[in-house]
Design an enzyme around this catalytic site. Structure first.
Site, PDB file in Angstrom:
ATOM      1  N   TYR A  94     -23.703  30.370  45.266  1.00  0.00           N
ATOM      2  CA  TYR A  94     -23.958  29.505  44.240  1.00  0.00           C
ATOM      3  C   TYR A  94     -24.353  27.885  44.648  1.00  0.00           C
ATOM      4  CZ  TYR A  94     -21.881  32.986  40.978  1.00  0.00           C
ATOM      5  OH  TYR A  94     -21.632  34.138  40.395  1.00  0.00           O
ATOM      6  N   TYR A 106     -27.011  34.092  31.586  1.00  0.00           N
ATOM      7  CA  TYR A 106     -26.385  34.220  33.051  1.00  0.00           C
ATOM      8  C   TYR A 106     -27.111  35.096  33.930  1.00  0.00           C
ATOM      9  CZ  TYR A 106     -22.461  33.913  36.212  1.00  0.00           C
ATOM     10  OH  TYR A 106     -21.384  33.916  37.573  1.00  0.00           O
ATOM     11  N   HIS A 107     -27.398  34.576  35.299  1.00  0.00           N
ATOM     12  CA  HIS A 107     -28.153  35.442  36.128  1.00  0.00           C
ATOM     13  C   HIS A 107     -29.630  35.672  36.027  1.00  0.00           C
ATOM     14  CE1 HIS A 107     -24.016  36.876  37.698  1.00  0.00           C
ATOM     15  NE2 HIS A 107     -24.341  35.693  38.277  1.00  0.00           N
TER      16      HIS A 107
END
Length: 589
Positions: free
Chosen positions: A291, A454-455
């Site tokens: 990340y 998310y993602h």
């Protein structure tokens, strides 16, 4: 921009699609429907795809041989116009894989003559029901075309057991003029949780060790390449670098190679070389991380800083990778007392002026309300403190959001959640907002239909449209407090307002006719165009230009910290603000 930076009998009653949240979708009764096809085998007529029985199916002709080659198509006539936004395709029973659709195209029409493409892509080779979601369109006819068979290129046939079509339950309103258009859905054999635009205009994408799940340090990654020009996508399991590249740092080096650091295999570095179509390993990082942020420096070295979870929390100071010596050293970018910050985004939109837009974010990673705040950070002379100026807030609070610098100097911010919660699509934001840095204002554009939380990813394509895809990547999602409906093996293509007329047809665009493939820092670049243009842009760099008509000269900044050596997209922009298709040029030292 400098590009560094996943049955035998089915009875279908009211099929409800829950893969998106900004509109309701319910299956239409198939009473009275008819179907035709380019060919069929006796006993497997097109109408068999409407029988509510997956044991009966349409099959393209396979005897006598030789059979007609792909593509094969089936057209469903619903006998009336509906406002449709989803299609479900049940392939033949799992006791036989013959005829499973791989590459495909889905089109809709009100008159069986003029067709609109709503979805393209590639399905996985399995017996699961394929559900395609797209922006609502009026249609009476639906045409499904198989362009390849999922098992392999030697199989020239197609089979479909059931076709169901769903409609919007609320009143239909066409997309507002001047607010852009979500053109089509593109479906993939994996969740595009990470992407990079390649210098051949294709998109490199990957998920993790699995096409729809992550976890552990498996040492391999599911990757693919999407070609926007043909809508074809490929898939490759990359294992030779022993690197699960889930949630890494990503950038392009001076030669256009994609450098991927950390992630699930926390210290690994992998490099994709487009010229040889090969992945190779490089030196491990000194600090294990995922990340993180990484960037190519003006001397070709690679700076990496930050990260979380992967490799443990905290102490994610900076380090430098030298591609010439294939070594990493620490001691760069000590974070001092910088606190824990997440879920926002920052985009440099004007490199010569040192302007960065930062917007949104949330105090915590999950179960936290996102913010609408937006600021302009200005980086001035070296060794001086940046200045921070508050600008107008966004209309929507956004965590896990994306910012995309556009050729016209604006920044498009897309999605994500008003209340951040990984692996769920609750509180998804569907309306993108561009920021005009000159006026400091935001504008609401037409919404898309598939949640991107998310993602998920967003990236500018070379034709100045936006690729916005992915989300989820939690498999069954049982261990994460999420839901499997948050897995999105697709993307949507957004056509910004600068490419559209008031009736939503495409504008005439300026054309870059000729331009050199490379240019040195500080040098001039000759450009010929198809007609008069108002300005040129390398996306983050507005260029000084001279000339008129069809012949121009533009000046490349001499500062390598501004015009970072490597590949850039050059755009010509006319007096209406419409950009050309971008041309890749390489800035050299």
């Amino acid at each position: 921009m400098a590009y560094r930076t996943s049955i035998s009998v089915y009875l279908f009653h009211a099929l409800l699609f829950t893969t998106f949240a900004n509109s309701a979708s319910v299956a239409i009764s198939r009473s009275g429907w008819t179907a035709t096809a380019d060919s069929f085998q006796s006993g497997n007529e097109p109408a068999k795809a409407l029988y509510a029985n997956a044991a009966s199916f349409w099959h393209s002709q396979y005897s006598p041989t030789p059979v007609g080659p792909l593509s094969h198509w089936i057209v469903v006539d619903m006998r009336a116009v509906y406002n449709i936004n989803a299609i479900s395709i049940q392939l033949r029973p799992s006791d036989s894989a013959n005829g499973r659709i791989g590459g495909h195209r889905i089109e809709v029409s009100t008159d069986n003559s003029t067709w609109q493409i709503t979805a393209v892509g590639k399905y996985n080779n399995d017996a699961t029901t394929k559900k395609t979601v797209f922006v609502t369109r009026p249609a009476r006819f639906v045409r499904i075309t198989a362009t390849s068979e999922a098992q392999g290129a030697n199989n020239q046939w197609t089979a479909i057991a059931e076709v169901n079509i769903s409609q919007e339950t609320s009143a239909y309103a066409p997309p507002a003029p001047g607010k852009g258009s979500w053109e089509k859905t593109v479906e993939f054999p994996l969740i595009p949780a990470a992407v990079s635009l390649l210098t051949d205009r294709k998109v490199l994408m990957w998920s993790a060790f699995a096409k729809d799940n992550f976890g552990g340090q498996k040492g391999f990654t599911q990757t693919g390449i999407y070609d926007p020009g043909t809508a074809e996508s490929s898939q490759l399991n990359v294992s030779n670098t022993q690197h699960d590249m889930f949630c890494p740092g990503i950038l392009l080096d001076f030669n256009g190679n994609v450098v991927v650091t950390g992630g699930s295999n926390v210290a690994k570095t992998s490099i994709y070389d487009l010229s040889s179509d090969v992945w190779s390993g490089a030196a491990n990082m000194k600090i294990a991380r995922g990340y993180q942020a990484s960037a190519t420096c003006s001397d070709g070295r690679i700076f990496t800083i930050g990260g979380e979870w992967s490799g443990g929390s905290g102490d994610k100071n900076g380090e430098i990778y030298n591609p010439t010596t294939n070594t990493c050293t620490t001691g760069a970018g000590i974070r001092l007392d910088d606190g824990h910050a997440m879920n926002g985004n920052a985009v440099m939109y004007d490199a010569p002026a040192g302007k960065i837009l930062t917007a949104g974010g949330a105090p915590d990673y999950e179960d936290s309300d996102a913010r609408t705040n937006a600021y302009i950070i200005t980086i001035d002379a070296p060794k001086t403190n940046p200045t921070v100026t508050k600008t107008q807030n966004m209309a929507y609070a956004r965590g896990f959001a994306f910012g995309v610098a556009l050729p016209d100097g604006t920044v498009l911010v897309l999605d994500e959640q008003a209340h951040v919660k990984p692996f769920r699509d609750d509180t998804a934001v569907f309306v993108p907002e561009p920021s005009d840095p000159v006026t400091g204002t935001w504008t609401k554009l037409n919404p898309h239909v598939i949640p991107r939380n998310y993602h998920s990813v967003a990236i500018l394509l070379s034709d100045a449209t936006i690729f916005h895809g992915g989300g989820g990547l939690c498999g069954p999602c049982t261990q994460y407090g999420g839901v499997p409906e948050s897995n999105h093996l697709d993307a949507e293509i957004f056509v910004p307002p600068y490419l559209l007329n008031s009736d939503r047809t495409r504008r005439m665009r300026p054309i870059i006719s000729t331009v050199a493939a490379s240019v040195r820092l500080g040098a001039s670049l000759s450009v010929t165009t198809g007609g008069a243009v108002a300005k040129f842009s390398m996306r983050r760099i507005p260029l000084t230009m001279e000339g008129s008509g069809r012949s121009y000269t533009v000046s490349i900044p001499g500062d390598p910290g501004v015009a970072l050596p490597g590949y850039w997209l050059l755009f010509a922009i006319d007096s209406n603000g419409t950009p050309s298709v971008g041309k890749f040029i390489k800035v050299t030292v």
